[in-house]
Write an enzyme that holds these catalytic residues in place. Structure first.
Site, PDB file in Angstrom:
ATOM      1  N   TYR A 144       0.660  -1.249   0.021  1.00 50.26           N
ATOM      2  CA  TYR A 144      -0.142   0.080  -0.118  1.00 50.26           C
ATOM      3  C   TYR A 144       1.017   1.389  -0.144  1.00 50.26           C
ATOM      4  CZ  TYR A 144      -4.451  -2.549   1.133  1.00 50.26           C
ATOM      5  OH  TYR A 144      -5.692  -3.300   0.908  1.00 50.26           O
ATOM      6  N   ASP A 160      -2.030 -18.681   1.729  1.00 45.97           N
ATOM      7  CA  ASP A 160      -3.131 -19.217   0.920  1.00 45.97           C
ATOM      8  C   ASP A 160      -3.549 -20.509   1.863  1.00 45.97           C
ATOM      9  OD1 ASP A 160      -0.459 -20.483   1.268  1.00 45.97           O
ATOM     10  OD2 ASP A 160      -0.472 -21.153  -0.943  1.00 45.97           O
ATOM     11  N   ASP A 200     -11.943  -9.516   5.036  1.00 45.82           N
ATOM     12  CA  ASP A 200     -13.310  -9.665   4.181  1.00 45.82           C
ATOM     13  C   ASP A 200     -13.808 -10.982   4.267  1.00 45.82           C
ATOM     14  OD1 ASP A 200     -13.369  -6.611   3.566  1.00 45.82           O
ATOM     15  OD2 ASP A 200     -14.099  -7.347   1.550  1.00 45.82           O
ATOM     16  N   ASP A 235      -5.988  -7.199   4.530  1.00 45.91           N
ATOM     17  CA  ASP A 235      -7.139  -6.670   3.922  1.00 45.91           C
ATOM     18  C   ASP A 235      -8.178  -7.954   3.316  1.00 45.91           C
ATOM     19  OD1 ASP A 235      -9.007  -4.730   2.812  1.00 45.91           O
ATOM     20  OD2 ASP A 235      -7.898  -5.202   0.854  1.00 45.91           O
ATOM     21  N   LYS A 250       3.967 -15.142   3.533  1.00 43.84           N
ATOM     22  CA  LYS A 250       4.078 -15.922   2.343  1.00 43.84           C
ATOM     23  C   LYS A 250       5.616 -16.094   2.110  1.00 43.84           C
ATOM     24  CE  LYS A 250       2.687 -17.987  -1.517  1.00 43.84           C
ATOM     25  NZ  LYS A 250       2.128 -19.295  -1.560  1.00 43.84           N
TER      26      LYS A 250
HETATM   27  C1  IPM Z   1     -10.295  -1.737   3.915  1.00 43.31           C
HETATM   28  C2  IPM Z   1     -10.390  -1.058   2.511  1.00 43.31           C
HETATM   29  C3  IPM Z   1      -9.302  -0.184   2.171  1.00 43.31           C
HETATM   30  C4  IPM Z   1      -7.840  -1.134   2.177  1.00 43.31           C
HETATM   31  C5  IPM Z   1      -9.191   0.592   0.783  1.00 43.31           C
HETATM   32  C6  IPM Z   1     -10.726   1.202   0.349  1.00 43.31           C
HETATM   33  C7  IPM Z   1      -8.147   1.403   0.723  1.00 43.31           C
HETATM   34  O1  IPM Z   1     -10.559  -2.099   1.551  1.00 43.31           O
HETATM   35  O2  IPM Z   1     -10.337  -0.636   5.007  1.00 43.31           O
HETATM   36  O3  IPM Z   1     -10.482  -2.970   4.108  1.00 43.31           O
HETATM   37  O4  IPM Z   1      -7.582  -1.768   1.510  1.00 43.31           O
HETATM   38  O5  IPM Z   1      -7.348  -0.849   3.350  1.00 43.31           O
HETATM   39 MN    MN Z   2     -10.891  -4.161   2.677  1.00 36.19          MN
END
Ligand code: IPM
Ligand code: MN
Ligand code: NAD
Length: 363
Positions: free
Chosen positions: A141, A221, A249, A245, A189
């Site tokens: 990032y 993975d 999710d 990240d 990794k």
């Molecule tokens: C999160 C989001 C952000 C990230 C993006 C929108 C920059 O996906 O907070 O999880 O990747 O950190």
């Molecule tokens: Mn995210």
């Protein structure tokens, strides 16, 4: 106590969910005799339109002068062709960097009432309680060089970490594990990437300071599979920015919806609080957004910035009770809706506020 909170609601469902989180925080503060003030500033797409930049200086100044920042979400399809730093998401990365928090805590626990909402079997996910610690200021990032060279047709990003950047986030993860079930899983990794070999070496070195915590290493993975197959086996999980990240999710599948996940970023000048989900343009403006992740994020402000543990716990219990009573937003009511009442964003927020009142007044 006094608390100054800056709200940067952002785009899409950001304002919808932060309105509910702020209303719950206001109610909780009033009941406890606390003096909370809220100020609002722009970030993301709304700031691009109004100010020509995704993160106006005015927002940075107000954030640095606050006790905590509550962020909704940023992003919109109309900005997709802009380069990363000019997009709404660039504003989010810039405020993270300005505030300096490097440890993004993303708790994932299964609510008993929501296990049926997950495609995973209830007996696999029931009782899951994972604390993801995502490194937030390093990796691909922020690493340089980064470029899309349109002439040569190449593009590159750099996944970079220093030993100290890994050690400081590892230390936070070990400290959290000490207060929990004393198990830490570090995800990397290291079979392919030098940056992950450094990550693994630094985490292993820090482990010597925490002999009471059992450390294991997993490749990312395999880990993506393990958290689906046996989520209950994990306590604290520490990983780098991009892996964190993605894995968090994925962990939304365990809770039943991405809209349930809160987060707190600590370790910098001012803590930054944001639900894990994005601006959800597909459902924005329709009253369909689940504000519970944002409301639970508000509880994390009380825990990590205000030190008001009883009030934080009251918000978390209220969310649980609202679910027990069968109230759901549409994302939480997939499949059989028998015995459930599907509510809008504001309606379910009101239910949480009513419940907080009952809990704190009776206590
Ligand atoms: C999160 C989001 C952000 C990230 C993006 C929108 C920059 O996906 O907070 O999880 O990747 O950190
Ligand atoms: Mn995210
Ligand atoms: P998203 O998290 O916005 O949505 C993914 C899916 O989950 C969508 O179907 C959405 O409707 C659903 N969803 C998300 N939050 C929900 C909620 N609270 N209630 C009910 N359903 C919910 O991810 P995306 O669609 O990949 O990205 C949309 C935009 O958000 C992009 O611009 C992305 O960069 C941005 N984004 C921002 C943040 C942030 O600001 N913290 C985080 C992630 C994504």
């Amino acid at each position: 106590m006094k608390l100054k909170i800056l709200v940067t609601a952002g785009d899409g469902i950001g304002p919808e969910v932060t309105n509910e989180a702020v209303a719950v925080l206001r109610e909780t503060a009033a009941l406890g005799g606390h003096d909370f003030t809220f100020m609002e500033k722009r970030i993301g797409g709304v700031a691009i339109v109004a100010d020509g930049t995704p993160l106006p200086q005015d927002t940075i100044d107000a954030a640095l002068a606050s006790d905590a920042v509550l962020l909704g979400a940023v992003g919109g399809n109309e900005f997709n062709s802009l380069p990363p730093d000019k997009r709404p998401e660039g504003g989010l990365l810039a405020i993270r960097a300005a505030l300096g928090g490097f440890a993004n805590l993303r708790p994932c626990f299964s609510f008993k009432e929501l296990t049926v909402n997950s495609p995973l079997r209830p007996e696999v996910i029931e009782g899951t309680d994972i604390m993801f610690v995502r490194e937030l200021l390093g990796g691909a990032y922020f690493g340089k060089p980064r470029e899309w060279n349109k002439v040569s047709g190449e593009a590159w990003n750099t996944m970079r970490y220093t030993r100290d950047e890994v050690a400081r986030v590892a230390r936070i993860a070990f400290q959290l594990a000490q207060k929990r079930r004393k198990k830490l899983t570090s995800v990397d990794k290291a079979n392919v990437l030098e940056v992950s070999q450094l990550w693994r070496a630094a985490v292993t070195e820090v482990a010597q300071e925490f002999p009471d915590v059992a450390l294991e290493h997993q490749y990312v993975d395999a880990m993506a599979m393990h958290i689906m197959n046996r989520p209950r086996d994990f306590d604290v999980v520490v990983t780098e920015n991009l892996f964190g990240d993605i894995l968090t999710d994925e962990s939304g599948v365990i809770t039943g919806s991405l809209g349930m996940l809160p987060s707190a970023t600590i370790g910098g000048k001012v803590n930054l609080y944001e639900p894990v989900h994005g601006s959800a343009p597909d459902i924005a403006g329709k009253g369909l957004a689940n504000p519970l992740g944002a409301i639970l994020t508000g509880a994390l402000i009380l825990r990590h910035t205000a030190g008001l543990e009883a009030e934080a716990a009251a918000i978390e219990s209220s969310v649980r009770k609202v679910l027990e009573q069968g109230f759901r937003t549409p994302d939480l009511a997939r499949g059989n809706k028998e015995g459930l009442t599907v509510l809008s964003t504001t309606e379910i927020g009101a239910k949480v506020r009513e419940t907080v009142k009952t809990l704190l007044v009776d206590a």
